[in-house]
Scaffold this active site. Structure first.
Site, short mmCIF file in Angstrom:
data_model
loop_
_atom_site.label_atom_id
_atom_site.label_comp_id
_atom_site.label_asym_id
_atom_site.label_seq_id
_atom_site.Cartn_x
_atom_site.Cartn_y
_atom_site.Cartn_z
N ARG A 31 0.82 -1.22 0.00
CA ARG A 31 0.00 0.00 0.00
C ARG A 31 0.85 1.26 0.00
NH1 ARG A 31 -4.39 -2.53 4.05
NH2 ARG A 31 -5.78 -3.33 2.47
N LYS A 202 -19.36 -16.70 0.41
CA LYS A 202 -20.82 -16.63 0.49
C LYS A 202 -21.47 -15.90 -0.67
CE LYS A 202 -20.91 -16.38 5.51
NZ LYS A 202 -20.97 -15.33 6.53
N GLY A 358 -10.04 -8.26 -2.59
CA GLY A 358 -9.88 -9.26 -1.55
C GLY A 358 -8.98 -10.43 -1.84
N GLY A 381 -12.96 -3.88 -0.65
CA GLY A 381 -14.36 -3.50 -0.53
C GLY A 381 -14.74 -2.37 -1.47
P1 AMP Z 1 -14.43 -13.83 0.10
O1 AMP Z 1 -13.79 -12.98 1.16
O2 AMP Z 1 -15.91 -13.80 0.07
O3 AMP Z 1 -13.80 -13.63 -1.26
O4 AMP Z 1 -14.14 -15.32 0.54
C1 AMP Z 1 -12.86 -15.83 0.61
C2 AMP Z 1 -12.85 -17.03 1.49
O5 AMP Z 1 -13.71 -18.02 0.96
C3 AMP Z 1 -11.49 -17.65 1.59
O6 AMP Z 1 -11.03 -17.54 2.91
C4 AMP Z 1 -11.72 -19.10 1.20
O7 AMP Z 1 -11.05 -20.01 2.05
C5 AMP Z 1 -13.22 -19.27 1.36
N1 AMP Z 1 -13.74 -20.35 0.53
C6 AMP Z 1 -13.56 -20.53 -0.79
N2 AMP Z 1 -14.12 -21.67 -1.20
C7 AMP Z 1 -14.67 -22.26 -0.12
C8 AMP Z 1 -15.39 -23.46 0.09
N3 AMP Z 1 -15.64 -24.30 -0.92
N4 AMP Z 1 -15.83 -23.73 1.34
C9 AMP Z 1 -15.56 -22.89 2.36
N5 AMP Z 1 -14.89 -21.73 2.22
C10 AMP Z 1 -14.45 -21.41 1.00
#
Ligand code: AMP
Length: 400
Positions: A31, A202, A358, A381
């Protein structure tokens, strides 16, 4: 950045929210490096520079007695590093709008640099407080915002302060400019086919992004934990995989919207499954809609890697947000790695690729592929919200 800064004092909002080790040394300077071109140009052009930033969340992580943990969150720790990379002594004010900031700013000469203390030491920062912002504005003649990572927050130092400068005395810095320019390449008139890859934990975190993407992409690939909500919604058996029961209807609506809009929606046909959420778990490959009870999908499988990679190779413009699996665990990182490689390959063949937000950014860096894609966003974000089509307050405050 089109300001006439010679002989002026310029207040620059940067993002120095960097990780520090237990000796308060900077462990990842990405950064700070991102902000250097703007700072150096302003200094070269004959101005004095007053830098401000936040570091961590001092209001949320107070000491037991309720006071701010100054030692832990002070920006003074950055001074030695900053002095080194700017090749001059950086002065430090232990306040932001107090007597020290005022007197040191007043005495600042062209070519000199002053760093103010963490803007979030004041609760007024996050409130976007007018008086706090006005006082900040009195420290300088001009204002530059180069902190894209906080452009989605209507805070005093990122947004309100800009209202106290005339349009001719405020500007984006180089980093902000390039973040906006690169995101606009995808959002406005992109080369086609345009493919988006969305992953992460999610669906609920990415609803707005998925909805918006379905309005203008040609191909949408969904991987990561969120893919299992889609698989369950269409009647699949997903064992113990991550699922959001309250988003099953939404997943069906998104599938329907893809059909209506003629978007090719790719969900992972197969998955790498494990018998527990651990790198040491027993693992196997299963069709994503036939995962046995007691097993969970932690990565996209080889068939999915193949079809996603082919779709990526066919694209002229690629947007990627979110990992394809639990890439932090080496046994479930292959899907994310393969997609990163496919994006790098497509870029080599002439496609424009943006890695926005992210964990996909972390993944691309971890794999040493950051230089082989067109643009890696620094704003998690903020980039997500920009891609969702939201107006970011930090951008609006400069553009008017
Ligand atoms: P995000 O911050 O929404 O981009 O989510 C990233 C996180 O999603 C990472 O820490 C991954 O470990 C988790 N992730 C990705 N695929 C899976 C999965 N199949 N089951 C559980 N967590 C997951």
């Amino acid at each position: 950045m089109n300001l006439d800064v010679a002989g002026k004092k310029v207040l620059i909002r940067v993002d120095f929210n960097v990780p520090l080790n237990s000796d308060f040394e900077v462990t990842d300077d990405t950064r700070i490096q991102g902000a250097l071109p703007t700072i150096k140009k302003v200094l070269e052009d004959g101005a004095a520079v007053i830098l401000m930033s936040h570091l961590g969340r001092p209001q949320k992580k107070k000491k037991e007695d309720g006071s701010i943990d100054v030692e832990k969150f002070s920006l003074k720790h950055i001074v030695p590093y900053l002095s080194k990379v700017l090749d001059r002594d950086v002065k430090f004010a232990s306040d932001t709008v107090g007597p020290e900031a005022k007197s040191l700013s007043a005495a600042l000469k062209p070519g000199e640099v002053l760093l103010l203390e963490n803007t979030r030491f004041s609760p007024l920062e996050a409130k976007g407080d007018e008086e706090f912002a006005r006082t900040l504005s009195t420290l300088a003649d001009q204002y530059i915002n180069d902190a894209f990572g906080t452009a989605h927050r209507a805070h005093a130092s990122t947004t309100t302060v800009a209202n106290f400068f005339e349009p001719s005395n405020k500007s984006f810095g180089f980093l902000m400019e390039s973040e906006i320019k690169n995101a606009d390449k995808v959002l406005k008139n992109p080369p086609r086919p345009l493919a988006a890859i969305v992953g992460g934990a999610k669906v609920s975190d990415k609803i707005l992004l998925l909805e918006k993407l379905l309005d203008f992409v040609d191909i949408l690939m969904v991987g990561g934990g969120m893919a299992y909500t889609f698989a369950k919604a269409t009647g699949g058996e997903i064992g113990n995989s991550l699922v959001e029961e309250d988003k099953l209807d939404l997943a069906l609506k998104l599938i329907e919207k893809a059909k209506e809009n003629g978007v090719k929606l790719l969900l992972p046909e197969d998955s790498v499954v494990a018998d527990s959420f651990s790198n040491d778990a027993a693992s196997n490959v299963s069709d994503t809609d036939q995962i046995e009870s007691g097993w969970m999908g932690l990565d996209i499988g080889p068939k999915a890697v193949k079809s996603f990679s082919e779709a990526i190779a066919s694209a002229k413009c690629i947007l990627w947000n979110g990992p394809m699996g639990v890439f932090e665990m080496s046994n479930f990182a292959n899907g994310t790695k393969s997609i990163a490689t496919a994006v790098a390959e497509a870029t080599k063949n002439g496609a424009f690729s943006l890695i926005g937000g992210g964990d996909s950014v972390a993944a691309v860096k971890q794999m040493g592929l950051a230089d082989e894609v067109s643009f890696v966003s620094t704003g998690g974000g903020a980039m997500l919200e920009y891609l969702e089509g939201k107006e970011l307050p930090g951008i609006k405050a400069i553009q008017g």
